[in-house]
Design an enzyme around this catalytic site. Sequence first.
Site, PDB file in Angstrom:
ATOM      1  N   ASP A  48     -15.263  -3.185  -1.553  1.00 53.15           N
ATOM      2  CA  ASP A  48     -14.860  -2.930  -0.170  1.00 53.15           C
ATOM      3  C   ASP A  48     -16.131  -2.669   0.627  1.00 53.15           C
ATOM      4  O   ASP A  48     -16.865  -1.720   0.335  1.00 53.15           O
ATOM      5  CB  ASP A  48     -13.932  -1.714  -0.091  1.00 53.15           C
ATOM      6  CG  ASP A  48     -12.748  -1.851  -1.034  1.00 53.15           C
ATOM      7  OD1 ASP A  48     -12.287  -2.981  -1.246  1.00 53.15           O
ATOM      8  OD2 ASP A  48     -12.292  -0.820  -1.565  1.00 53.15           O
TER       9      ASP A  48
ATOM     10  N   ASP B 189       0.849  -1.185   0.000  1.00 49.36           N
ATOM     11  CA  ASP B 189       0.000   0.000   0.000  1.00 49.36           C
ATOM     12  C   ASP B 189       0.887   1.237   0.000  1.00 49.36           C
ATOM     13  O   ASP B 189       1.780   1.368   0.842  1.00 49.36           O
ATOM     14  CB  ASP B 189      -0.900   0.010   1.234  1.00 49.36           C
ATOM     15  CG  ASP B 189      -1.987  -1.060   1.167  1.00 49.36           C
ATOM     16  OD1 ASP B 189      -2.042  -1.790   0.156  1.00 49.36           O
ATOM     17  OD2 ASP B 189      -2.767  -1.166   2.130  1.00 49.36           O
TER      18      ASP B 189
END
Length: 243
Positions: A129, A8
Amino acid sequence: MILFPAIDLKEGKAVRLLRGEMESARVFNDDPAAQARAFAEAGFEWLHLVDLDGAFAGRPLNAPAVEAIVAAVDLPVQLGGGIRDLATVERWLEAGVARVILGTVAVKDPALVEEACRRFPGRIVVGIDARDGRVAVEGWAETSEIMARDLAKRFEDAGVEAIVYTDIERDGALQGVNVEATVDLARAVSLPVIASGGVASLDDLARLRAVEDQGVAGAILGRALYDGRIDPKSALALVKGDA
């Protein structure tokens, strides 16, 4: 089952967040390309990249780091975060990214996802998500009224290569993966589902591997991999049936 170590990206560095909260960012490597090489040397066969800054801004903001990773390793890379138009999809694919992950735009402009699948077959993944079953967008800053299962069904026949399903409340929390919700989604559609969020141990991976035949095709590994809770060699042996 494929394991995807996650990198990330925030301000050009490899970080991990807790439940998607940017202020919780902890830097694990100042050199994401070096982190990518470490994962390649450990035996992983894919990388999962997220441009965190881009996810919030709605446009790519960590391009140099992504490009450095693609140049550093000979592994296929899937990338999400801030990809909201076809030009950006094409740019990343031409830059060497194997697959792009479309999340916010899948909710706000599903026709764009369908067009991307037509133009770039086999290279489009939808990122779903969810918070309490509802899809979150804009870097998880907004929660929609759309249910994860309904969104997945929307793209079942569109040519999407896979779905990355993230349980936001589990992400980075090391509380265990939500196997039940992941399997429910995988059973609802014919698309391969990649589990994300909360994988904290080899036991979690064993539970996911046990439902591989129900459509759970992979798992994304984050904090547990960085802090040593999951040993790469053991994890890879487990999913390959060698453990």
